[in-house]
Enzyme design. Structure first.
Site, short mmCIF file in Angstrom:
data_model
loop_
_atom_site.label_atom_id
_atom_site.label_comp_id
_atom_site.label_asym_id
_atom_site.label_seq_id
_atom_site.Cartn_x
_atom_site.Cartn_y
_atom_site.Cartn_z
N HIS A 186 5.73 -2.04 -6.96
CA HIS A 186 5.77 -2.78 -5.70
C HIS A 186 6.57 -1.97 -4.71
O HIS A 186 7.73 -1.64 -4.95
CB HIS A 186 6.40 -4.16 -5.88
CG HIS A 186 6.44 -4.96 -4.61
ND1 HIS A 186 5.41 -5.80 -4.23
CD2 HIS A 186 7.37 -5.01 -3.61
CE1 HIS A 186 5.71 -6.34 -3.06
NE2 HIS A 186 6.89 -5.89 -2.66
N CYS A 187 5.95 -1.63 -3.58
CA CYS A 187 6.61 -0.80 -2.57
C CYS A 187 7.12 -1.68 -1.44
O CYS A 187 6.32 -2.28 -0.70
CB CYS A 187 5.62 0.25 -2.03
SG CYS A 187 6.36 1.32 -0.78
N PRO A 188 8.44 -1.77 -1.26
CA PRO A 188 8.98 -2.62 -0.19
C PRO A 188 8.66 -2.08 1.20
O PRO A 188 8.62 -2.85 2.17
CB PRO A 188 10.49 -2.60 -0.45
CG PRO A 188 10.74 -1.35 -1.22
CD PRO A 188 9.52 -1.13 -2.05
N ASN A 225 5.43 -3.53 1.89
CA ASN A 225 5.42 -4.95 1.53
C ASN A 225 4.16 -5.31 0.75
O ASN A 225 3.51 -6.32 1.03
CB ASN A 225 5.53 -5.82 2.79
CG ASN A 225 5.81 -7.27 2.46
OD1 ASN A 225 6.49 -7.56 1.47
ND2 ASN A 225 5.31 -8.19 3.26
N ASN A 226 3.83 -4.48 -0.20
CA ASN A 226 2.64 -4.71 -1.01
C ASN A 226 2.78 -3.95 -2.32
O ASN A 226 3.59 -3.03 -2.44
CB ASN A 226 1.38 -4.23 -0.27
CG ASN A 226 0.12 -4.83 -0.81
OD1 ASN A 226 0.14 -5.68 -1.71
ND2 ASN A 226 -1.02 -4.41 -0.29
#
Length: 204
Positions: free
Chosen positions: A124-126, A129-130
């Site tokens: 999950h890549c902040p 945001n996905n």
């Protein structure tokens, strides 16, 4: 999301600093106006591709287990063989998600941030945001590649001016060789911050 806002702000800042400050003020002040057009085209091509890849990665379905899969699992019922959950990959086996309490396809993993099972979940890549998974992995790789190339192009085309501005700012050399009426101290600071960010993103 703060991280998404920070990412988009970085895109806008790099674009502004390169196009307005570097191409519009630094190059004319250094007497290299003939380099404006090719630099404008090359840098903005890759920056645009990077921004397009960012938006595609952020907005795309990362590969959430589709409704058809859940419908199939419900129809199959006990006939669907579900393997116990293990940390390593279980080729060709359906596993039970301990968070969703539902069967999930092979190589699907649960994202605790999004609260869903994603096929071929990478992480999950902040910053977008996905999740990065089966549905947007290609766009994520394109994003990384185009960001690196745009930073590399920015540094390669502006390196002499970045070095010169650093030398002038540290008072090691007079700025007399440039036409100073085109360049302000604020331009120099914005330009140097642009170079530091480009270098940081290229290294990361």
């Amino acid at each position: 999301q703060v991280t998404v806002t920070a990412s988009l702000t970085a895109f806008l800042y790099e674009g502004f600093a390169y196009n307005v400050v570097y191409l519009g003020r630094v190059l004319p002040a250094s007497g290299k106006s003939e380099l404006i057009a090719p630099s404008l085209f090359i840098f903005n091509t890759f920056l645009g591709l990077a921004l397009w890849s960012y938006l595609r990665t952020s907005w795309a379905d990362p590969g959430i287990a589709p409704r058809e899969w859940h419908d199939f699992a419900s129809r199959a019922g006990p006939m669907l063989q579900v393997a116990p959950v293990r940390k390593d990959w279980q080729a060709g086996k359906v596993t039970m998600c301990r968070f969703c309490a539902k069967p999930r396809p092979e190589r699907a993993h649960h994202c605790t941030v999004c609260g869903v099972c994603v096929m071929r979940l990478d992480h999950h890549c902040p910053w977008i945001n996905n999740c990065v998974g089966f549905g947007n992995h290609k766009f994520f790789l394109l994003l990384v590649s185009y960001c690196f190339l745009s930073c590399l192009i920015a540094l390669a085309t502006s390196c002499p001016e970045l070095i010169y501005c650093t030398v002038v700012l540290t008072k090691l050399q007079s700025a007399d060789m440039w036409e100073e009426e085109h360049l302000r101290m604020s331009d120099t600071i914005v330009f140097l911050i642009f170079g530091l960010l480009a270098l940081l993103f290229a290294v990361l």
